[in-house]
Design a protein around this motif. Structure first.
Motif, short mmCIF file in Angstrom:
data_model
loop_
_atom_site.label_atom_id
_atom_site.label_comp_id
_atom_site.label_asym_id
_atom_site.label_seq_id
_atom_site.Cartn_x
_atom_site.Cartn_y
_atom_site.Cartn_z
N ASP A 131 -34.84 -27.75 5.31
CA ASP A 131 -34.59 -29.06 6.24
C ASP A 131 -34.15 -29.99 4.98
O ASP A 131 -33.07 -30.57 5.08
CB ASP A 131 -36.00 -29.98 6.93
N TYR A 132 -34.01 -29.55 3.60
CA TYR A 132 -33.92 -30.67 2.94
C TYR A 132 -32.18 -30.76 2.40
O TYR A 132 -31.44 -31.24 1.71
CB TYR A 132 -34.73 -30.02 1.60
N GLN A 133 -31.86 -29.55 3.12
CA GLN A 133 -30.02 -29.21 2.60
C GLN A 133 -29.53 -30.79 3.08
O GLN A 133 -28.27 -30.47 3.02
CB GLN A 133 -29.87 -27.91 3.35
N LYS A 134 -30.13 -30.43 4.82
CA LYS A 134 -29.43 -31.76 5.14
C LYS A 134 -29.36 -33.22 4.30
O LYS A 134 -28.32 -34.54 4.37
CB LYS A 134 -30.22 -32.65 6.40
N LYS A 135 -30.23 -33.29 3.52
CA LYS A 135 -30.06 -34.59 2.77
C LYS A 135 -29.29 -34.41 1.50
O LYS A 135 -29.51 -35.45 0.25
CB LYS A 135 -31.45 -35.19 2.12
N PHE A 136 -29.05 -33.29 0.79
CA PHE A 136 -27.95 -32.92 -0.32
C PHE A 136 -26.72 -32.53 0.37
O PHE A 136 -26.61 -32.15 1.34
CB PHE A 136 -28.50 -31.18 -1.07
N ASN A 137 -25.91 -32.99 -0.73
CA ASN A 137 -24.39 -33.03 -0.38
C ASN A 137 -23.64 -31.97 -1.54
O ASN A 137 -22.80 -32.41 -2.26
CB ASN A 137 -23.74 -34.44 -0.61
N LEU A 138 -24.48 -30.70 -0.88
CA LEU A 138 -24.38 -29.36 -1.80
C LEU A 138 -22.54 -29.24 -1.42
O LEU A 138 -22.46 -27.26 -2.47
CB LEU A 138 -24.77 -28.94 -1.75
N SER A 139 -21.39 -29.82 -0.38
CA SER A 139 -20.88 -28.65 -0.47
C SER A 139 -19.57 -29.22 -1.92
O SER A 139 -18.82 -28.68 -1.46
CB SER A 139 -20.37 -29.83 0.99
N SER A 140 -19.80 -30.51 -2.41
CA SER A 140 -19.46 -30.54 -3.25
C SER A 140 -19.18 -29.48 -4.11
O SER A 140 -18.85 -29.88 -5.26
CB SER A 140 -19.50 -32.27 -3.43
N LEU A 141 -20.30 -28.80 -4.30
CA LEU A 141 -20.52 -27.87 -5.60
C LEU A 141 -19.77 -26.80 -4.83
O LEU A 141 -19.67 -25.63 -4.11
CB LEU A 141 -21.43 -27.40 -5.67
N ASP A 142 -18.62 -26.11 -6.05
CA ASP A 142 -17.95 -25.18 -5.24
C ASP A 142 -18.46 -23.98 -5.84
O ASP A 142 -18.10 -22.50 -5.55
CB ASP A 142 -16.92 -24.95 -5.93
N ASP A 143 -19.85 -23.60 -6.69
CA ASP A 143 -20.09 -22.64 -7.54
C ASP A 143 -21.63 -22.43 -6.71
O ASP A 143 -22.32 -22.87 -5.95
CB ASP A 143 -20.87 -23.22 -9.64
N GLN A 144 -21.36 -21.42 -6.33
CA GLN A 144 -22.39 -20.72 -5.01
C GLN A 144 -23.78 -20.22 -6.09
O GLN A 144 -24.60 -20.67 -5.02
CB GLN A 144 -21.83 -19.29 -4.18
N LYS A 145 -23.64 -19.87 -7.09
CA LYS A 145 -25.01 -19.08 -7.80
C LYS A 145 -25.71 -20.48 -8.36
O LYS A 145 -26.87 -20.69 -7.41
CB LYS A 145 -24.52 -18.91 -9.12
N LYS A 146 -24.69 -21.49 -8.07
CA LYS A 146 -25.30 -23.12 -8.32
C LYS A 146 -26.14 -23.69 -8.03
O LYS A 146 -27.31 -24.02 -7.22
CB LYS A 146 -24.54 -24.02 -9.52
N ARG A 147 -25.17 -23.47 -6.21
CA ARG A 147 -26.24 -23.73 -5.24
C ARG A 147 -27.60 -22.82 -4.12
O ARG A 147 -28.75 -23.83 -4.40
CB ARG A 147 -25.12 -23.47 -3.77
N GLU A 148 -27.33 -21.65 -4.90
CA GLU A 148 -28.83 -21.07 -4.54
C GLU A 148 -29.34 -21.21 -5.40
O GLU A 148 -30.88 -21.54 -4.80
CB GLU A 148 -28.32 -19.82 -4.68
N SER A 149 -29.83 -21.55 -6.73
CA SER A 149 -30.67 -22.13 -7.86
C SER A 149 -31.01 -23.58 -7.21
O SER A 149 -32.31 -23.53 -6.92
CB SER A 149 -29.91 -22.37 -9.18
N ILE A 150 -30.14 -24.00 -6.80
CA ILE A 150 -31.13 -25.42 -6.28
C ILE A 150 -31.52 -25.23 -5.06
O ILE A 150 -32.26 -25.67 -4.82
CB ILE A 150 -29.69 -26.51 -6.06
N GLU A 151 -31.54 -24.72 -4.61
CA GLU A 151 -32.13 -24.02 -3.04
C GLU A 151 -33.43 -22.85 -3.24
O GLU A 151 -33.89 -23.47 -2.51
CB GLU A 151 -31.25 -23.35 -1.75
N LYS A 152 -33.15 -22.62 -4.27
CA LYS A 152 -34.07 -21.79 -4.60
C LYS A 152 -35.54 -22.65 -5.59
O LYS A 152 -36.60 -22.90 -5.21
CB LYS A 152 -33.99 -20.81 -5.67
N THR A 153 -34.33 -23.79 -6.62
CA THR A 153 -35.90 -24.61 -6.95
C THR A 153 -35.96 -25.58 -5.64
O THR A 153 -37.47 -25.50 -5.56
CB THR A 153 -35.01 -25.45 -7.56
N ALA A 154 -35.22 -25.88 -4.86
CA ALA A 154 -36.20 -26.76 -4.33
C ALA A 154 -37.38 -26.09 -3.06
O ALA A 154 -38.49 -26.62 -2.54
CB ALA A 154 -35.32 -27.28 -2.84
N LYS A 155 -37.37 -25.08 -2.57
CA LYS A 155 -38.26 -24.04 -2.29
C LYS A 155 -39.22 -23.81 -2.67
O LYS A 155 -39.90 -24.43 -2.58
CB LYS A 155 -37.52 -22.64 -1.77
#
Length: 263
Positions: A165-189
Motif C-alpha cells: 500500500d505504501y507504493q501508492k504514496k511514492f513517485n517511484l516511476s521517476s526512478l529509472d534504476d530497477q535495483k534502486k526501486r527494489e531497494s526502496i521497497e525492501k527497506t519500506a517492508k
C-alpha cells in the motif's frame, strides 16, 4: 495542494526519520554490547541534548515534529488528499488527528528540554493525580481503547508492508534504476514490519494494564525492547527489530523525497 503544506509534510517526515533512526542505532548498539542503550523517544531527547549544539538540535527536532503534527492535523481536518467521509475515511482521519497530538506533545517536550524546562519534575502531586485518574474506571477504559488502537495501527503496518500500500504514496516511476526501486521497497517492508512489532507489544501491554487495573504495566518503546531482549534469542531479535527501525527511518527520509501528494 499548497506547496507550503507539502514542504511542511516533508520536513515532518525528516524529523520523524531522525527520531526513529536514533532509537534504532542506539538500541542496535546495545543489543550487541557496542555501547548505546535501549532507547525510546525520551532517550532520543537525552541523546540530542548531549551533542555539540544540543539545544539547537532539540529546537530543530521540535520544529520538525511540529511540522509533522501540523501535517497530520491538516490531513484530519482539511482532507487535502480526499480520503473521504465514509467510515474508513473517518477512521483514518481520526487516527491522523491523534497521531498529530502525539507528535505535537513530543515536539513540545523537545522544546522544553532545549530551554531547560524538560528535565525537572512536574511535582509529585501532578504525578499522583495522573496515576489516580489512570487507575480510575474511566482511565482504564481509555488505556484499553488506546491499546486496541495501537494494536490496530501495528497490524496496519504489516498490511501496508505486504500489500504494498505504501507504493501508492511514492513517485517511484521517476526512478529509472530497477535495483534502486527494489531497494526502496525492501527497506519500506522491513521498516514497517519492525515498527509493527513495537506497536503490537506496546498495545498488548496497554490492554493488559487495563485488564489488570494496573497502569504501571503500560510499556514504552524502550520497555518493548526490554521485552524482546528477555525472549529466546533476545539480543539477536532486539538487534533485528532495532535495525528495522533504522530502515523505517530511511523509509521516512524516502517519503520526504519521493512522497506523492494527491489533491
Amino acid at each position: 495542494m499548497n506547496n507550503n503544506i507539502k514542504k511542511m509534510a516533508r520536513t515532518g517526515f525528516v524529523a520523524k526519520g531522525v527520531v526513529y533512526g536514533i532509537i534504532g542505532v542506539l538500541t542496535f548498539k546495545a543489543a550487541f554490547d557496542m555501547g548505546g542503550q535501549k532507547a525510546g523517544q525520551m532517550q532520543v531527547l537525552e541523546f540530542l541534548e548531549k551533542q555539540t549544539f544540543g539545544n539547537i538540535l532539540l529546537i530543530l527536532i521540535a520544529i520538525g515534529l511540529a511540522c509533522y503534527a501540523a501535517w497530520r492535523f491538516v490531513q484530519s481536518v482539511k482532507d487535502p488528499e480526499n480520503i473521504g467521509d465514509d467510515s474508513k475515511g473517518k477512521a483514518k482521519r481520526v487516527a491522523f488527528f491523534f497521531s498529530g497530538l502525539l507528535y505535537l506533545g513530543f515536539g513540545v517536550l523537545a522544546a522544553l528540554k532545549a530551554f531547560g524546562s524538560g528535565g525537572g519534575s512536574s511535582g509529585s502531586s501532578g504525578s499522583a493525580q495522573n496515576s489516580s485518574f489512570l487507575a480510575s474506571e474511566t482511565g482504564l477504559w481509555i488505556i484499553g481503547i488506546v491499546g486496541a488502537g495501537i494494536i490496530i495501527a501495528g497490524i496496519f503496518q504489516f498490511v501496508k508492508a505486504y500489500k504494498n500500500d505504501y507504493q501508492k504514496k511514492f513517485n517511484l516511476s521517476s526512478l529509472d534504476d530497477q535495483k534502486k526501486r527494489e531497494s526502496i521497497e525492501k527497506t519500506a517492508k522491513f521498516g514497517l514490519s519492525a515498527r509493527g512489532v513495537i506497536l503490537l507489544i506496546i498495545g498488548y501491554f496497554a490492554i493488559q494494564a487495563a485488564i489488570d487495573s494496573n497502569p504501571s504495566e503500560i510499556k514504552s518503546t524502550r520497555e518493548a525492547f526490554s521485552f524482546i531482549q528477555e525472549s529466546a534469542y533476545g539480543p539477536w531479535l532486539m538487534g533485528l527489530v532495532a535495525a528495522g527501525l533504522v530502515a523505517y527511518a530511511i523509509y521516512m527520509f524516502l517519503m520526504a523525497k519521493y512522497r506523492r501528494f494527491n489533491g
